[in-house]
Design an enzyme around this catalytic site. Sequence first.
Site, PDB file in Angstrom:
ATOM      1  N   SER A 143       0.843  -1.202   0.000  1.00  0.00           N
ATOM      2  CA  SER A 143       0.000   0.000   0.000  1.00  0.00           C
ATOM      3  C   SER A 143       0.872   1.244   0.000  1.00  0.00           C
ATOM      4  O   SER A 143       2.107   1.159   0.049  1.00  0.00           O
ATOM      5  CB  SER A 143      -0.946   0.012   1.217  1.00  0.00           C
ATOM      6  OG  SER A 143      -0.248   0.318   2.394  1.00  0.00           O
ATOM      7  N   SER A 167      11.679   9.713   8.308  1.00  0.00           N
ATOM      8  CA  SER A 167      10.614  10.707   8.408  1.00  0.00           C
ATOM      9  C   SER A 167      11.151  12.005   8.988  1.00  0.00           C
ATOM     10  O   SER A 167      12.077  11.998   9.816  1.00  0.00           O
ATOM     11  CB  SER A 167       9.493  10.199   9.318  1.00  0.00           C
ATOM     12  OG  SER A 167       8.594  11.244   9.631  1.00  0.00           O
ATOM     13  N   TYR A 170       7.297   6.325  17.391  1.00  0.00           N
ATOM     14  CA  TYR A 170       7.453   6.415  15.933  1.00  0.00           C
ATOM     15  C   TYR A 170       8.668   7.290  15.592  1.00  0.00           C
ATOM     16  O   TYR A 170       9.512   6.921  14.762  1.00  0.00           O
ATOM     17  CB  TYR A 170       6.168   6.990  15.325  1.00  0.00           C
ATOM     18  CG  TYR A 170       6.215   7.127  13.825  1.00  0.00           C
ATOM     19  CD1 TYR A 170       6.112   5.999  13.003  1.00  0.00           C
ATOM     20  CD2 TYR A 170       6.364   8.373  13.229  1.00  0.00           C
ATOM     21  CE1 TYR A 170       6.168   6.127  11.617  1.00  0.00           C
ATOM     22  CE2 TYR A 170       6.416   8.507  11.849  1.00  0.00           C
ATOM     23  CZ  TYR A 170       6.315   7.391  11.050  1.00  0.00           C
ATOM     24  OH  TYR A 170       6.377   7.506   9.680  1.00  0.00           O
ATOM     25  N   LYS A 178      12.259   6.394  13.627  1.00  0.00           N
ATOM     26  CA  LYS A 178      12.688   7.103  12.416  1.00  0.00           C
ATOM     27  C   LYS A 178      14.073   7.755  12.616  1.00  0.00           C
ATOM     28  O   LYS A 178      14.860   7.826  11.677  1.00  0.00           O
ATOM     29  CB  LYS A 178      11.624   8.132  12.021  1.00  0.00           C
ATOM     30  CG  LYS A 178      10.305   7.473  11.606  1.00  0.00           C
ATOM     31  CD  LYS A 178      10.452   6.756  10.291  1.00  0.00           C
ATOM     32  CE  LYS A 178       9.677   5.502  10.130  1.00  0.00           C
ATOM     33  NZ  LYS A 178       9.876   4.814   8.853  1.00  0.00           N
TER      34      LYS A 178
HETATM   35  N1  LIG Z   1       2.382   8.613   5.663  1.00  0.00           N
HETATM   36  C1  LIG Z   1       3.214   9.584   5.991  1.00  0.00           C
HETATM   37  O1  LIG Z   1       2.817  10.748   6.159  1.00  0.00           O
HETATM   38  C2  LIG Z   1       4.676   9.292   6.207  1.00  0.00           C
HETATM   39  C3  LIG Z   1       5.529  10.362   6.558  1.00  0.00           C
HETATM   40  C4  LIG Z   1       6.880  10.100   6.761  1.00  0.00           C
HETATM   41  C5  LIG Z   1       7.368   8.809   6.598  1.00  0.00           C
HETATM   42  N2  LIG Z   1       6.515   7.787   6.261  1.00  0.00           N
HETATM   43  C6  LIG Z   1       7.084   6.445   6.117  1.00  0.00           C
HETATM   44  O2  LIG Z   1       6.792   5.974   4.815  1.00  0.00           O
HETATM   45  C7  LIG Z   1       6.822   4.534   4.811  1.00  0.00           C
HETATM   46  C8  LIG Z   1       5.596   4.017   4.073  1.00  0.00           C
HETATM   47  O3  LIG Z   1       4.450   4.345   4.841  1.00  0.00           O
HETATM   48  P1  LIG Z   1       3.030   4.694   4.195  1.00  0.00           P
HETATM   49  O4  LIG Z   1       2.687   6.070   4.641  1.00  0.00           O
HETATM   50  O5  LIG Z   1       3.005   4.360   2.755  1.00  0.00           O
HETATM   51  O6  LIG Z   1       2.082   3.709   5.038  1.00  0.00           O
HETATM   52  P2  LIG Z   1       1.230   2.402   4.601  1.00  0.00           P
HETATM   53  O7  LIG Z   1       0.326   2.732   3.473  1.00  0.00           O
HETATM   54  O8  LIG Z   1       0.617   1.940   5.880  1.00  0.00           O
HETATM   55  O9  LIG Z   1       2.334   1.377   4.116  1.00  0.00           O
HETATM   56  C9  LIG Z   1       3.170   0.726   5.037  1.00  0.00           C
HETATM   57  C10 LIG Z   1       3.597  -0.605   4.494  1.00  0.00           C
HETATM   58  O10 LIG Z   1       4.365  -1.279   5.516  1.00  0.00           O
HETATM   59  C11 LIG Z   1       3.782  -2.551   5.781  1.00  0.00           C
HETATM   60  N3  LIG Z   1       3.876  -2.943   7.177  1.00  0.00           N
HETATM   61  C12 LIG Z   1       3.332  -2.336   8.258  1.00  0.00           C
HETATM   62  N4  LIG Z   1       3.571  -3.063   9.373  1.00  0.00           N
HETATM   63  C13 LIG Z   1       4.271  -4.162   8.977  1.00  0.00           C
HETATM   64  C14 LIG Z   1       4.776  -5.293   9.647  1.00  0.00           C
HETATM   65  N5  LIG Z   1       4.582  -5.500  10.964  1.00  0.00           N
HETATM   66  N6  LIG Z   1       5.444  -6.233   8.930  1.00  0.00           N
HETATM   67  C15 LIG Z   1       5.609  -6.084   7.594  1.00  0.00           C
HETATM   68  N7  LIG Z   1       5.122  -5.042   6.905  1.00  0.00           N
HETATM   69  C16 LIG Z   1       4.462  -4.081   7.583  1.00  0.00           C
HETATM   70  C17 LIG Z   1       2.313  -2.366   5.410  1.00  0.00           C
HETATM   71  O11 LIG Z   1       1.706  -3.628   5.217  1.00  0.00           O
HETATM   72  P3  LIG Z   1       0.157  -3.829   5.640  1.00  0.00           P
HETATM   73  O12 LIG Z   1      -0.609  -3.282   4.496  1.00  0.00           O
HETATM   74  O13 LIG Z   1       0.033  -5.286   5.839  1.00  0.00           O
HETATM   75  O14 LIG Z   1      -0.056  -3.051   6.930  1.00  0.00           O
HETATM   76  C18 LIG Z   1       2.418  -1.530   4.156  1.00  0.00           C
HETATM   77  O15 LIG Z   1       2.745  -2.331   3.049  1.00  0.00           O
HETATM   78  C19 LIG Z   1       6.896   4.116   6.279  1.00  0.00           C
HETATM   79  O16 LIG Z   1       8.221   3.759   6.605  1.00  0.00           O
HETATM   80  C20 LIG Z   1       6.491   5.383   7.025  1.00  0.00           C
HETATM   81  O17 LIG Z   1       7.030   5.425   8.336  1.00  0.00           O
HETATM   82  C21 LIG Z   1       5.191   8.000   6.043  1.00  0.00           C
END
Ligand SMILES: NC(=O)c1ccc[n+]([C@@H]2O[C@H](COP(=O)([O-])OP(=O)(O)OC[C@H]3O[C@@H](n4cnc5c(N)ncnc54)[C@H](OP(=O)(O)O)[C@@H]3O)[C@@H](O)[C@H]2O)c1
Length: 296
Positions: free
Chosen positions: A27, A150, A178, A182
């Site tokens: 995702s 992040s 969190y 990071k």
């Molecule tokens: N969203 C933001 O604003 C933001 C900002 C800064 C940094 N980030 C970073 O960007 C990266 C991607 O996040 P996203 O925003 O795209 O969120 P997301 O849509 O929730 O995607 C996260 C992915 O990580 C997987 N994941 C979560 N928990 C896991 C576990 N226990 N074991 C294996 N896989 C796991 C999820 O799988 P499932 O679908 O099975 O949960 C999903 O494929 C992350 O490292 C996040 O910290 C995000």
Amino acid sequence: MTRPEAIAGVSGVDLAGRTVLVTGATSGVGRETALALARMGARVFVHGRDREAGRAVATALDDLGADPVFFRADFANPESPVDLAAAVGEHTDRLDVLVNNAGAYVDEPRRSDGVELTFRVNHLAPFALTRALSESGAFAEGARVVTVASAVHPRADAGDLSREAVTSVGDYDGLQAYARSKLANVLFTRELARREPDLRANCCHPGLVPGSGLWRDASLPIRAGVGLLSVLPAPVLERVADSPRSAAATSVFLAAGEYAESGAYFSDCEPTTPSPAARDDELAGALWELSEDLAA
Ligand SMILES: NC(=O)c1ccc[n+]([C@@H]2O[C@H](COP(=O)([O-])OP(=O)(O)OC[C@H]3O[C@@H](n4cnc5c(N)ncnc54)[C@H](OP(=O)(O)O)[C@@H]3O)[C@@H](O)[C@H]2O)c1
């Protein structure tokens, strides 16, 4: 909507013959990163927890000719990163790019095998996966390791990374946990670049992405804040937040673009100075040793 490879200025790069692994590609930002690298010609391996979502992204990658393989692993399980590395090693001994993208926001105080869960999933898992791939010789010469950190990392400092802090969940604060994970991503990248000069290791802030799955387990106030962002009119939203697609740009740039850095932190496809704690070499070394001890 503009593609991440166009935002990153790397649409013209041909990744044919290259193999990449994107964790957390079922995702959000990871899915868009995997699709962009596939459009550029790479063979794309994807990882996630959910088989159905894994099948869906693999089908989309197959349609792009990316010859995908989906690997299922739950990073809450301490052994899963090493098992994942072994499974990947059965398909290639020439991994050109690893994108450590999987990440979670954990609102409840939880531990996995004696370690706070956010730290386990967001830091120890990419740490152990990267090391297992390196030790097994799965990386190609000059392979790139991209770790998605992040801009929240400056909320944490050295005190958050003591053994006691990462193994206890007393006074748990989801946002602080969190941020700590990071900060660990940035320090891990710095130390990895120092220890493994043959790899190109960098990390990034993808942007603020209210539309990803990250926030589903966040506290009500955080979900409410993110929800409010999502209802802003598109032109306003575009100025303050990213879509999963635009947020994939910096990962795609680090996976495919031209740059000289290793051990750096990027934002908007540019090297950016991280927090003072994230530039502390002694802390980076201490975190590496603690992580070796706690990873499995
Ligand atoms: N969203 C933001 O604003 C933001 C900002 C800064 C940094 N980030 C970073 O960007 C990266 C991607 O996040 P996203 O925003 O795209 O969120 P997301 O849509 O929730 O995607 C996260 C992915 O990580 C997987 N994941 C979560 N928990 C896991 C576990 N226990 N074991 C294996 N896989 C796991 C999820 O799988 P499932 O679908 O099975 O949960 C999903 O494929 C992350 O490292 C996040 O910290 C995000």
